[in-house]
Scaffold this active site. Structure first.
Site, PDB file in Angstrom:
ATOM      1  N   SER A 131      44.462  42.489  37.413  1.00  0.00           N
ATOM      2  CA  SER A 131      45.228  42.595  38.675  1.00  0.00           C
ATOM      3  C   SER A 131      45.940  41.292  38.999  1.00  0.00           C
ATOM      4  CB  SER A 131      44.262  42.909  39.831  1.00  0.00           C
ATOM      5  OG  SER A 131      43.529  44.055  39.528  1.00  0.00           O
ATOM      6  N   ARG A 186      43.205  48.310  30.914  1.00  0.00           N
ATOM      7  CA  ARG A 186      41.787  47.879  30.843  1.00  0.00           C
ATOM      8  C   ARG A 186      40.936  49.038  31.330  1.00  0.00           C
ATOM      9  NH1 ARG A 186      40.812  42.577  33.742  1.00  0.00           N
ATOM     10  NH2 ARG A 186      39.765  41.537  32.003  1.00  0.00           N
ATOM     11  N   THR A 187      39.831  49.308  30.651  1.00  0.00           N
ATOM     12  CA  THR A 187      38.859  50.294  31.154  1.00  0.00           C
ATOM     13  C   THR A 187      37.787  49.514  31.907  1.00  0.00           C
ATOM     14  OG1 THR A 187      39.249  51.850  29.355  1.00  0.00           O
ATOM     15  CG2 THR A 187      37.138  52.023  30.488  1.00  0.00           C
ATOM     16  N   HIS A 188      37.581  49.873  33.168  1.00  0.00           N
ATOM     17  CA  HIS A 188      36.551  49.192  33.962  1.00  0.00           C
ATOM     18  C   HIS A 188      35.217  49.903  33.803  1.00  0.00           C
ATOM     19  CE1 HIS A 188      40.118  47.485  35.968  1.00  0.00           C
ATOM     20  NE2 HIS A 188      39.320  46.481  36.279  1.00  0.00           N
ATOM     21  N   GLU A 246      31.176  43.930  47.238  1.00  0.00           N
ATOM     22  CA  GLU A 246      29.843  43.444  47.591  1.00  0.00           C
ATOM     23  C   GLU A 246      29.665  43.435  49.107  1.00  0.00           C
ATOM     24  OE1 GLU A 246      31.217  42.789  44.036  1.00  0.00           O
ATOM     25  OE2 GLU A 246      32.061  41.629  45.663  1.00  0.00           O
TER      26      GLU A 246
HETATM   27  N1  LIG Z   1      33.432  42.696  42.844  1.00  0.00           N
HETATM   28  C1  LIG Z   1      34.622  42.350  43.342  1.00  0.00           C
HETATM   29  N2  LIG Z   1      35.715  42.637  42.626  1.00  0.00           N
HETATM   30  C2  LIG Z   1      36.896  42.292  43.138  1.00  0.00           C
HETATM   31  N3  LIG Z   1      38.132  42.471  42.615  1.00  0.00           N
HETATM   32  C3  LIG Z   1      38.978  41.957  43.501  1.00  0.00           C
HETATM   33  I1  LIG Z   1      41.007  41.958  43.194  1.00  0.00           I
HETATM   34  N4  LIG Z   1      38.369  41.438  44.579  1.00  0.00           N
HETATM   35  C4  LIG Z   1      37.033  41.647  44.373  1.00  0.00           C
HETATM   36  C5  LIG Z   1      35.864  41.348  45.126  1.00  0.00           C
HETATM   37  O1  LIG Z   1      35.887  40.792  46.224  1.00  0.00           O
HETATM   38  N5  LIG Z   1      34.681  41.710  44.551  1.00  0.00           N
END
Ligand SMILES: Nc1nc2[nH]c(I)nc2c(=O)[nH]1
Length: 265
Positions: free
Chosen positions: A33, A86-88, A187
């Site tokens: 991203s 990308r695969t998350h 989180e």
């Molecule tokens: N875990 C997590 N992943 C993210 N990806 C992005 I863009 N911001 C965050 C974030 O605050 N936490």
């Protein structure tokens, strides 16, 4: 389609070699991203493939990911494989799918793996739009891309040599420890404080598993994060994915130039 992940990566690399006309790529990048514009600046794109046509890849699930794979000739004559898809882990397709791009890059000959991402920052002075070098990671996914008695050392996983090269390009670059959470939820403030206490400076949902697979494949790994938001609780304002995307887009030109300069070093 083969069930062995390394045979699948070989098949994908063979498809890429045929489709791009390039038998061997030197460097591979995953553009997370906010990093999407870097592909244009890294060099001359000589072939653009649709990831969905390549064995083991699927169309992207995340807004902002292009779903294309490019072969790029860099100004210093290197061949870069730019993985715009990308695969998350949170897609639930399994860890093999998460690291397929890295394994394909290794099978395509790449010896350097550049992993970029967008993430949350735990340091207040890292305002949204700040790029941060990854010095190490904490894998909170309770998973590994490695199977069986595959004991791999992860010392200096995020190459200190490549971090030094990046600092030649931009001496102001800070570095931090990246914690990979499973996601897709962000989180809680309590989890962010937990991450801080165990030594994390960045929280995200990618990268650590890919880095382990890259090391296992014998690649030198470079990781860089774009802080697109302050992690939950670090700032009093609640997270919004729109702001996350906006911060990434605003920082795009500057960090893409930085990445292109690092790749050209
Ligand atoms: N875990 C997590 N992943 C993210 N990806 C992005 I863009 N911001 C965050 C974030 O605050 N936490």
């Amino acid at each position: 389609m083969t069930s062995d992940p390394f045979d699948l990566a070989r098949d994908a690399a063979d498809h890429i070699a045929r489709a791009t006309g390039i038998d061997r790529h030197d460097t591979a990048l995953v553009l997370g991203s906010g990093w999407g514009e870097a592909a244009e600046l890294i060099g001359e794109t000589t072939a653009t493939l649709d990831a969905a046509d390549i064995p083991g890849f699927t169309a992207p699930a995340v807004v902002g990911h292009t779903g294309t794979i490019r072969s790029v000739l860099t100004p210093n004559g290197k061949r870069a494989l730019v993985l715009g898809a990308r695969t998350h882990f949170y897609e639930g397709r399994g860890v093999r799918a998460v690291v397929h791009g890295v394994r394909t890059a290794a099978a395509a000959g790449a010896t350097t793996m550049i992993l970029t991402n967008g993430c949350g920052g735990l340091q207040e002075h890292w305002q949204p739009g700040t790029p941060v070098l990854i010095s190490d990671h904490i894998n909170l996914t309770a998973s590994s891309p490695l199977e069986g008695a595959t004991f791999v050392d992860l010392t200096d996983l995020y190459s200190s040599r490549l971090r030094a090269l990046a600092r030649q390009v931009d001496p102001t670059l800070d570095e931090g420890v990246y914690a990979q959470f499973t996601g897709p939820h962000y989180e809680t403030p309590a989890e962010v404080q937990y991450a801080k206490r165990i030594g994390a400076d960045l929280v995200g949902m990618s990268t650590a598993l890919e880095a382990i697979a890259a090391r296992h494949a014998g690649m030198e790994v470079f990781g860089i994060s774009l802080v697109t938001n302050l992690a939950a609780g670090i700032s009093p304002v609640p997270l919004s994915h729109t702001e996350v995307l906006e911060a990434g887009q605003a920082a795009g030109p500057r960090i893409s130039r930085l990445l292109a300069d690092i790749v050209a070093t």
